[in-house]
Design a protein around this motif. Structure first.
Motif, PDB file in Angstrom:
ATOM      1  N   SER A   1       0.832  -1.200   0.000  1.00 16.52           N
ATOM      2  CA  SER A   1       0.000   0.000   0.000  1.00 16.52           C
ATOM      3  C   SER A   1       0.870   1.254   0.000  1.00 16.52           C
ATOM      4  O   SER A   1       2.079   1.193   0.189  1.00 16.52           O
ATOM      5  CB  SER A   1      -0.902  -0.002   1.233  1.00 16.52           C
ATOM      6  N   THR A   2       0.224   2.365  -0.242  1.00 15.60           N
ATOM      7  CA  THR A   2       0.939   3.639  -0.277  1.00 15.60           C
ATOM      8  C   THR A   2       1.576   3.939   1.070  1.00 15.60           C
ATOM      9  O   THR A   2       2.699   4.422   1.147  1.00 15.60           O
ATOM     10  CB  THR A   2      -0.029   4.778  -0.662  1.00 15.60           C
ATOM     11  N   TYR A   3       0.863   3.601   2.156  1.00 11.17           N
ATOM     12  CA  TYR A   3       1.393   3.858   3.494  1.00 11.17           C
ATOM     13  C   TYR A   3       2.681   3.070   3.726  1.00 11.17           C
ATOM     14  O   TYR A   3       3.665   3.586   4.219  1.00 11.17           O
ATOM     15  CB  TYR A   3       0.355   3.516   4.553  1.00 11.17           C
ATOM     16  N   ASP A   4       2.663   1.780   3.354  1.00  9.82           N
ATOM     17  CA  ASP A   4       3.854   0.945   3.539  1.00  9.82           C
ATOM     18  C   ASP A   4       5.022   1.481   2.717  1.00  9.82           C
ATOM     19  O   ASP A   4       6.161   1.481   3.163  1.00  9.82           O
ATOM     20  CB  ASP A   4       3.568  -0.492   3.134  1.00  9.82           C
ATOM     21  N   ARG A   5       4.741   1.910   1.499  1.00 12.04           N
ATOM     22  CA  ARG A   5       5.792   2.436   0.625  1.00 12.04           C
ATOM     23  C   ARG A   5       6.392   3.707   1.226  1.00 12.04           C
ATOM     24  O   ARG A   5       7.610   3.882   1.242  1.00 12.04           O
ATOM     25  CB  ARG A   5       5.207   2.720  -0.761  1.00 12.04           C
ATOM     26  N   LYS A   6       5.538   4.590   1.736  1.00 11.08           N
ATOM     27  CA  LYS A   6       6.029   5.833   2.354  1.00 11.08           C
ATOM     28  C   LYS A   6       6.846   5.524   3.595  1.00 11.08           C
ATOM     29  O   LYS A   6       7.907   6.119   3.819  1.00 11.08           O
ATOM     30  CB  LYS A   6       4.865   6.753   2.714  1.00 11.08           C
ATOM     31  N   ALA A   7       6.380   4.590   4.410  1.00 10.50           N
ATOM     32  CA  ALA A   7       7.104   4.230   5.630  1.00 10.50           C
ATOM     33  C   ALA A   7       8.464   3.640   5.279  1.00 10.50           C
ATOM     34  O   ALA A   7       9.475   3.954   5.918  1.00 10.50           O
ATOM     35  CB  ALA A   7       6.287   3.243   6.460  1.00 10.50           C
ATOM     36  N   ARG A   8       8.502   2.779   4.261  1.00  9.98           N
ATOM     37  CA  ARG A   8       9.777   2.168   3.857  1.00  9.98           C
ATOM     38  C   ARG A   8      10.735   3.224   3.304  1.00  9.98           C
ATOM     39  O   ARG A   8      11.930   3.198   3.594  1.00  9.98           O
ATOM     40  CB  ARG A   8       9.509   1.082   2.807  1.00  9.98           C
ATOM     41  N   MET A   9      10.211   4.169   2.512  1.00 13.06           N
ATOM     42  CA  MET A   9      11.056   5.238   1.972  1.00 13.06           C
ATOM     43  C   MET A   9      11.618   6.104   3.095  1.00 13.06           C
ATOM     44  O   MET A   9      12.790   6.475   3.072  1.00 13.06           O
ATOM     45  CB  MET A   9      10.257   6.097   0.985  1.00 13.06           C
ATOM     46  N   GLU A  10      10.792   6.436   4.075  1.00 16.44           N
ATOM     47  CA  GLU A  10      11.265   7.232   5.211  1.00 16.44           C
ATOM     48  C   GLU A  10      12.340   6.481   5.988  1.00 16.44           C
ATOM     49  O   GLU A  10      13.332   7.074   6.421  1.00 16.44           O
ATOM     50  CB  GLU A  10      10.096   7.594   6.114  1.00 16.44           C
ATOM     51  N   GLU A  11      12.147   5.173   6.165  1.00 15.05           N
ATOM     52  CA  GLU A  11      13.146   4.370   6.874  1.00 15.05           C
ATOM     53  C   GLU A  11      14.462   4.333   6.092  1.00 15.05           C
ATOM     54  O   GLU A  11      15.545   4.476   6.679  1.00 15.05           O
ATOM     55  CB  GLU A  11      12.613   2.953   7.058  1.00 15.05           C
ATOM     56  N   MET A  12      14.374   4.171   4.778  1.00 15.28           N
ATOM     57  CA  MET A  12      15.584   4.144   3.957  1.00 15.28           C
ATOM     58  C   MET A  12      16.294   5.494   3.992  1.00 15.28           C
ATOM     59  O   MET A  12      17.527   5.548   4.061  1.00 15.28           O
ATOM     60  CB  MET A  12      15.230   3.767   2.520  1.00 15.28           C
ATOM     61  N   GLU A  13      15.555   6.577   3.957  1.00 12.30           N
ATOM     62  CA  GLU A  13      16.169   7.908   4.034  1.00 12.30           C
ATOM     63  C   GLU A  13      16.854   8.110   5.374  1.00 12.30           C
ATOM     64  O   GLU A  13      17.954   8.661   5.442  1.00 12.30           O
ATOM     65  CB  GLU A  13      15.110   8.989   3.818  1.00 12.30           C
ATOM     66  N   ARG A  14      16.218   7.659   6.433  1.00 13.94           N
ATOM     67  CA  ARG A  14      16.805   7.783   7.774  1.00 13.94           C
ATOM     68  C   ARG A  14      18.087   6.955   7.881  1.00 13.94           C
ATOM     69  O   ARG A  14      19.094   7.428   8.414  1.00 13.94           O
ATOM     70  CB  ARG A  14      15.775   7.334   8.814  1.00 13.94           C
ATOM     71  N   GLU A  15      18.075   5.731   7.332  1.00 12.68           N
ATOM     72  CA  GLU A  15      19.270   4.899   7.354  1.00 12.68           C
ATOM     73  C   GLU A  15      20.385   5.534   6.532  1.00 12.68           C
ATOM     74  O   GLU A  15      21.554   5.493   6.932  1.00 12.68           O
ATOM     75  CB  GLU A  15      18.943   3.511   6.803  1.00 12.68           C
ATOM     76  N   HIS A  16      20.034   6.114   5.403  1.00 11.99           N
ATOM     77  CA  HIS A  16      21.048   6.761   4.574  1.00 11.99           C
ATOM     78  C   HIS A  16      21.650   7.960   5.289  1.00 11.99           C
ATOM     79  O   HIS A  16      22.868   8.171   5.251  1.00 11.99           O
ATOM     80  CB  HIS A  16      20.443   7.204   3.243  1.00 11.99           C
ATOM     81  N   ASP A  17      20.820   8.758   5.943  1.00 15.41           N
ATOM     82  CA  ASP A  17      21.320   9.915   6.687  1.00 15.41           C
ATOM     83  C   ASP A  17      22.264   9.493   7.812  1.00 15.41           C
ATOM     84  O   ASP A  17      23.291  10.129   8.044  1.00 15.41           O
ATOM     85  CB  ASP A  17      20.168  10.734   7.247  1.00 15.41           C
TER      86      ASP A  17
END
Length: 56
Positions: free
Chosen positions: A2-18
């Motif tokens: 779902s869109t929510y899962d995709r957004k949550a995963r993207m936010e997690e990936m951005e946080r890990e990258h930072d």
């Protein structure tokens, strides 16, 4: 997915990258000393050669 899962995963990936980028920045901070020292030594040699060339 779902869109929510995709957004949550993207936010997690951005946080890990930072977090990774911050660790790399702190790790590479010590390496900058050698770069600056080499640059300063090069400028010193260049100016010394210039002064020597002017006197001859």
């Amino acid at each position: 997915m779902s869109t929510y899962d995709r957004k949550a995963r993207m936010e997690e990936m951005e946080r890990e990258h930072d977090e990774w980028a911050e660790r790399m920045r702190l790790k590479d901070k010590g390496d900058m000393f050698t770069i600056w020292a080499t640059l300063a030594f090069g400028i010193f040699c260049w100016s010394l050669g210039f002064l020597l060339g002017r006197t001859i």
